[in-house]
Design a protein around this motif. Structure first.
Motif, short mmCIF file in Angstrom:
data_model
loop_
_atom_site.label_atom_id
_atom_site.label_comp_id
_atom_site.label_asym_id
_atom_site.label_seq_id
_atom_site.Cartn_x
_atom_site.Cartn_y
_atom_site.Cartn_z
N UNK A 17 0.82 -1.21 0.00
CA UNK A 17 0.00 0.00 0.00
C UNK A 17 0.86 1.26 0.00
N UNK A 18 1.93 1.26 0.80
CA UNK A 18 2.83 2.41 0.84
C UNK A 18 3.52 2.62 -0.51
N UNK A 19 3.87 1.53 -1.16
CA UNK A 19 4.50 1.62 -2.48
C UNK A 19 3.52 2.20 -3.50
N UNK A 22 3.06 5.93 -2.52
CA UNK A 22 4.26 6.74 -2.59
C UNK A 22 4.87 6.88 -3.97
N UNK A 23 4.92 5.75 -4.71
CA UNK A 23 5.59 5.80 -6.02
C UNK A 23 4.67 5.31 -7.15
N UNK A 24 3.40 5.01 -6.80
CA UNK A 24 2.39 4.63 -7.80
C UNK A 24 2.80 3.40 -8.61
N UNK A 25 3.34 2.39 -7.88
CA UNK A 25 3.73 1.14 -8.54
C UNK A 25 3.00 -0.02 -7.87
N UNK A 26 2.95 -1.15 -8.59
CA UNK A 26 2.18 -2.30 -8.14
C UNK A 26 2.82 -3.08 -7.00
N UNK A 27 2.15 -4.18 -6.64
CA UNK A 27 2.59 -5.01 -5.51
C UNK A 27 3.93 -5.67 -5.79
N UNK A 28 4.74 -5.77 -4.75
CA UNK A 28 6.00 -6.50 -4.84
C UNK A 28 6.09 -7.60 -3.79
N UNK A 29 5.31 -7.48 -2.72
CA UNK A 29 5.35 -8.46 -1.63
C UNK A 29 4.17 -9.40 -1.74
#
Length: 208
Positions: A17-19, A22-29
């Motif tokens: 959610x913070x990603x 903050x940087x308008x990018x998709x899920x990484x975790x």
């Protein structure tokens, strides 16, 4: 920065959610309904873009850290009901029984679509099984499947939104005392374990 906390409380979801914000990018975790999805400390993930004065903010995800000692059985039931331990650790019917107790304290009407108000978990799960079609051969209610289904519905917020802890000054003081006694309880457990190993090592030559 690093996210640290109990298993299955949403650490990875928070990072995603913070990603996104903050940087308008998709899920990484990777995330999941059961604890243990995150098994190692992840690589750093940018959550705030930098500028000419800074490199931005990076965040690391971590596996859940479970408390080393649970002071009482009810605390363990609460943790299990919230999904902080795997569902195989405590029988689903036991968790459903505790969930029924909590729902009755809050408002029995929240499960009125599935069963009449009751304090009997067997009666409750039998009614849920018939209502939802969770029946085994011969029409026998599948109480375990019904228990898991109800637990998951509560976790998803579909059976009322309420906390399991009653927060009062007296209870907070009791929790503080329990926490202060945590160190001595762990030390006692370690000493008992060492004594047991010592006794085993003494007996093993005789057995041989």
């Amino acid at each position: 920065m690093m996210i640290v906390g109990m298993p299955n409380v949403g650490k990875s979801s928070l990072l995603n959610a913070l990603r996104q914000v903050g940087v308008h990018k998709g899920k990484v975790a990777h995330t999941g309904a059961q604890p243990g999805v995150t098994r190692k400390i992840g690589t750093t993930v940018k959550i705030i873009e930098g500028d000419e004065n800074s490199e931005g903010v990076y965040l690391m995800d971590t596996p859940g850290v479970f408390v080393p000692y649970v002071p009482n059985a009810e605390s363990m039931l609460k943790l299990a009901l919230c999904g902080s331990v795997k569902d195989t650790i405590i029988a689903p019917t036991t968790l459903a029984d505790y969930l029924l107790y909590q729902m009755n304290l809050y408002d029995p009407a929240i499960y009125s679509d599935y069963a009449s108000p009751t304090n009997d978990v067997t009666e409750f799960l039998n009614a849920v099984a018939h209502k939802t079609g969770r029946l085994q051969k011969g029409g026998i209610p599948d109480v375990e499947a019904s228990a898991l289904w109800m637990i998951q519905r509560w976790r998803n917020g579909q059976l009322g939104r309420f906390v399991l802890d009653e927060i009062t000054a007296e209870i907070l003081e009791r929790e503080r005392r329990d926490t202060e006694g945590l160190g001595s309880s762990l030390n006692q457990a370690r000493r008992a374990d060492k004594n047991m190993k010592r006794q085993r090592s003494k007996r093993s030559p005789e057995a041989a």
